[in-house]
Design a protein around this motif. Structure first.
Motif, short mmCIF file in Angstrom:
data_model
loop_
_atom_site.label_atom_id
_atom_site.label_comp_id
_atom_site.label_asym_id
_atom_site.label_seq_id
_atom_site.Cartn_x
_atom_site.Cartn_y
_atom_site.Cartn_z
N ILE A 45 0.95 -1.39 -0.02
CA ILE A 45 -0.09 0.07 -0.01
C ILE A 45 0.96 1.30 0.15
O ILE A 45 0.32 2.51 -0.17
CB ILE A 45 -1.09 0.15 1.30
N ASP A 46 2.05 1.23 0.36
CA ASP A 46 3.05 2.35 0.35
C ASP A 46 4.45 1.89 0.31
O ASP A 46 4.72 0.86 0.89
CB ASP A 46 2.78 3.19 1.52
N ILE A 47 5.31 2.61 0.09
CA ILE A 47 6.54 2.55 0.01
C ILE A 47 7.28 3.28 1.27
O ILE A 47 6.98 4.45 1.34
CB ILE A 47 7.51 2.97 -1.34
N GLY A 49 10.36 3.23 2.51
CA GLY A 49 11.62 3.79 2.38
C GLY A 49 12.51 2.91 1.51
O GLY A 49 12.09 1.73 1.02
N TRP A 114 5.61 6.30 10.32
CA TRP A 114 4.89 6.38 9.27
C TRP A 114 3.36 6.20 9.74
O TRP A 114 2.42 6.92 9.11
CB TRP A 114 5.14 5.27 8.30
N ALA A 118 0.03 8.99 9.31
CA ALA A 118 -0.87 8.19 8.09
C ALA A 118 -0.03 8.36 6.97
O ALA A 118 -0.42 8.68 5.92
CB ALA A 118 -2.08 9.12 8.41
N GLY A 119 1.06 8.10 6.84
CA GLY A 119 1.79 8.10 5.61
C GLY A 119 2.31 9.10 4.91
O GLY A 119 3.29 9.25 4.08
N THR A 120 2.15 10.32 5.76
CA THR A 120 2.75 11.60 5.15
C THR A 120 4.24 11.95 5.67
O THR A 120 4.91 12.74 5.53
CB THR A 120 1.87 12.76 5.48
N SER A 123 7.66 12.69 3.61
CA SER A 123 7.97 13.94 2.91
C SER A 123 8.19 15.14 3.85
O SER A 123 8.95 16.14 3.84
CB SER A 123 6.91 14.15 1.78
N ILE B 45 13.46 15.01 -1.46
CA ILE B 45 12.57 15.56 -0.30
C ILE B 45 11.42 14.27 -0.25
O ILE B 45 10.77 14.27 0.74
CB ILE B 45 11.80 16.77 -0.37
N ASP B 46 11.44 13.58 -1.17
CA ASP B 46 10.60 12.31 -1.26
C ASP B 46 10.80 11.28 -2.36
O ASP B 46 11.23 11.73 -3.17
CB ASP B 46 9.06 12.95 -1.53
N ILE B 47 10.30 10.13 -1.97
CA ILE B 47 10.29 9.16 -3.15
C ILE B 47 9.30 9.10 -3.64
O ILE B 47 8.12 8.97 -3.30
CB ILE B 47 10.90 7.66 -2.34
N SER B 123 -0.08 6.69 -1.07
CA SER B 123 -0.60 5.86 -0.31
C SER B 123 -1.98 5.93 -0.51
O SER B 123 -2.82 5.13 -0.62
CB SER B 123 -0.31 6.32 1.15
N ARG B 126 -2.43 3.68 -3.80
CA ARG B 126 -2.41 2.41 -3.57
C ARG B 126 -3.39 1.79 -2.88
O ARG B 126 -3.81 0.43 -3.19
CB ARG B 126 -0.91 2.06 -2.88
#
Lengths: 129, 129
Positions: A45-47, A49, A114, A118-120, A123, B45-47, B123, B126
């Motif tokens: 559902i997310d990367i 890293g 993370w 909630a996934g932000t 960044s 700053i982000d992937i 996120s 996905r």
């Protein structure tokens, strides 16, 4: 987490994972490895890293694309290559840090952040560092 | 974007990038490649994503870790290996899609969505797909 059966870090706990096959996407490698090692069907559902510090594996320079996944189905059961499976309580992460292989304790710390944001998280962290 | 000097996709536009050296983190490879190809100092700053479809490069199976970066300093200038640099207007992406190498038009589309959603795009996408 999977109890490692061989060196390096024999006997320590590691996140399920492994090498990507040629011709396979990283998402498919993630699904395949978790199925092989834990008998669980998962969906990324997310990367979280990409971990690529050259010192993270004593054997050679490797990089891990770390996914956050949802379990879709299955009952966890260790695969042939895995010594055993163990759910860990992330509230105890600091206490068991020494039992964890590679940089996976760092990855789990990153996951805790993370989850809280909630996934932000990524960044935000990168912009402020 | 960089105008490619050699095959595959000779003459087409590509995002700056290249292979990670052994002993180098992916973040350092990102900084080094943009400096070499564009004379710009950048900070990740982000992937945006990890692109690993086996068909994305006709030569062999490669994966790209794609960063969103901030330009810290420098005046853009093509490196020795690059044919020339070109800023593109993302509003024209569909019109110039055929001039773009590899899967970089897809990456740019993903960036447009990343930008619109302030980095929470992945996120969300996905989870709902």
């Amino acid at each position: 987490m999977v109890s490692r059966q061989k060196e390096p870090y024999k006997g320590r706990l590691a996140l399920p994972g492994g090498f990507v096959d040629e011709g396979e996407t990283v998402e498919d490698a993630f699904r395949r490895e978790v199925l092989e090692e834990c008998a669980l069907e998962v969906e990324p559902i997310d990367i979280l890293g990409v971990y690529s510090d050259p010192r993270r594996d004593p054997r050679k320079h490797t990089l891990s694309v770390v996914f956050v996944g949802l379990i879709l189905s299955g009952d966890e059961k260790a695969g042939d290559d895995a010594g055993g499976l163990e759910w860990i309580d992330l509230a105890n992460l600091e206490k068991i840090r020494d039992q964890i292989a590679f940089d996976h304790a760092q990855i789990l710390s990153d996951y805790v952040q993370w989850k809280a944001s909630a996934g932000t998280y990524w960044s935000t962290r990168r912009r402020s560092s």
